[in-house]
Design a protein around this motif. Structure first.
Motif, mmCIF file in Angstrom:
data_model
loop_
_atom_site.group_PDB
_atom_site.id
_atom_site.type_symbol
_atom_site.label_atom_id
_atom_site.label_comp_id
_atom_site.label_asym_id
_atom_site.label_seq_id
_atom_site.Cartn_x
_atom_site.Cartn_y
_atom_site.Cartn_z
ATOM 1 N N ASN A 11 63.313 91.698 26.896
ATOM 2 C CA ASN A 11 62.541 90.822 26.013
ATOM 3 C C ASN A 11 63.236 89.476 25.838
ATOM 4 N N LYS A 12 64.549 89.499 25.668
ATOM 5 C CA LYS A 12 65.323 88.259 25.548
ATOM 6 C C LYS A 12 65.240 87.458 26.845
ATOM 7 N N ALA A 13 65.365 88.145 27.971
ATOM 8 C CA ALA A 13 65.285 87.471 29.271
ATOM 9 C C ALA A 13 63.933 86.793 29.438
ATOM 10 N N LEU A 14 62.874 87.495 29.085
ATOM 11 C CA LEU A 14 61.534 86.920 29.213
ATOM 12 C C LEU A 14 61.343 85.745 28.268
ATOM 13 N N GLN A 15 61.915 85.833 27.094
ATOM 14 C CA GLN A 15 61.846 84.720 26.145
ATOM 15 C C GLN A 15 62.538 83.477 26.733
ATOM 16 N N ILE A 16 63.685 83.673 27.348
ATOM 17 C CA ILE A 16 64.448 82.571 27.921
ATOM 18 C C ILE A 16 63.657 81.868 29.020
ATOM 19 N N VAL A 17 62.926 82.630 29.827
ATOM 20 C CA VAL A 17 62.208 82.054 30.979
ATOM 21 C C VAL A 17 60.701 81.987 30.752
ATOM 22 N N GLY A 69 69.236 87.665 29.914
ATOM 23 C CA GLY A 69 69.273 88.506 28.723
ATOM 24 C C GLY A 69 70.348 89.569 28.838
ATOM 25 N N ALA A 70 71.604 89.156 28.692
ATOM 26 C CA ALA A 70 72.740 90.083 28.698
ATOM 27 C C ALA A 70 73.522 89.866 27.409
#
Length: 115
Positions: A11-17, A69-70
């Motif tokens: 979810n964080k990774a998708l938010q970033i990109v 998102g790590a």
């Protein structure tokens, strides 16, 4: 007791990109490819007692982590980046062990399992 951040947080990774799943996976794959080199370089500079070069390596890793998102690896790397010159040799060694352990966790997982 606070919960330890996720190894990889899709979810964080998708938010970033901005929701781009392919880009999220591509950025993670790029990071995963570089992580073993970061581990080796950090150990080399620690062994050499070269805090300035060590800080450059940690800072570069920290910067790259802002695009994936790590969160667990980002958290310990951020702390070490900000406080490296304030840490005792033992604290620095412990921080680098934590970074290395988190790198291993990311390398074990290697993808977000995007559906």
């Amino acid at each position: 007791m606070t919960q330890k951040p996720f190894v990889l947080d899709k979810n964080k990774a998708l938010q970033i990109v901005s929701g781009n799943e392919a880009l999220a996976e591509e950025l993670l794959a790029m990071l995963v490819k570089e992580l073993p080199g970061y581990k080796d370089s950090m150990q080399k500079e620690l062994d050499n007692g070269n805090k300035e070069e060590l800080r450059k390596i940690v800072h570069k890793l920290h910067g790259g982590l802002r695009y994936v998102g790590a969160p667990a690896l980002l958290e310990i790397t951020s702390h070490t980046d900000q406080h490296l010159f304030e840490l005792s040799d033992e604290q620095l060694r412990e921080s680098l062990i934590q970074i290395s352990d988190e790198i291993d966790r990311v390398l074990e997982k290697q993808h977000y399992n995007l559906d």
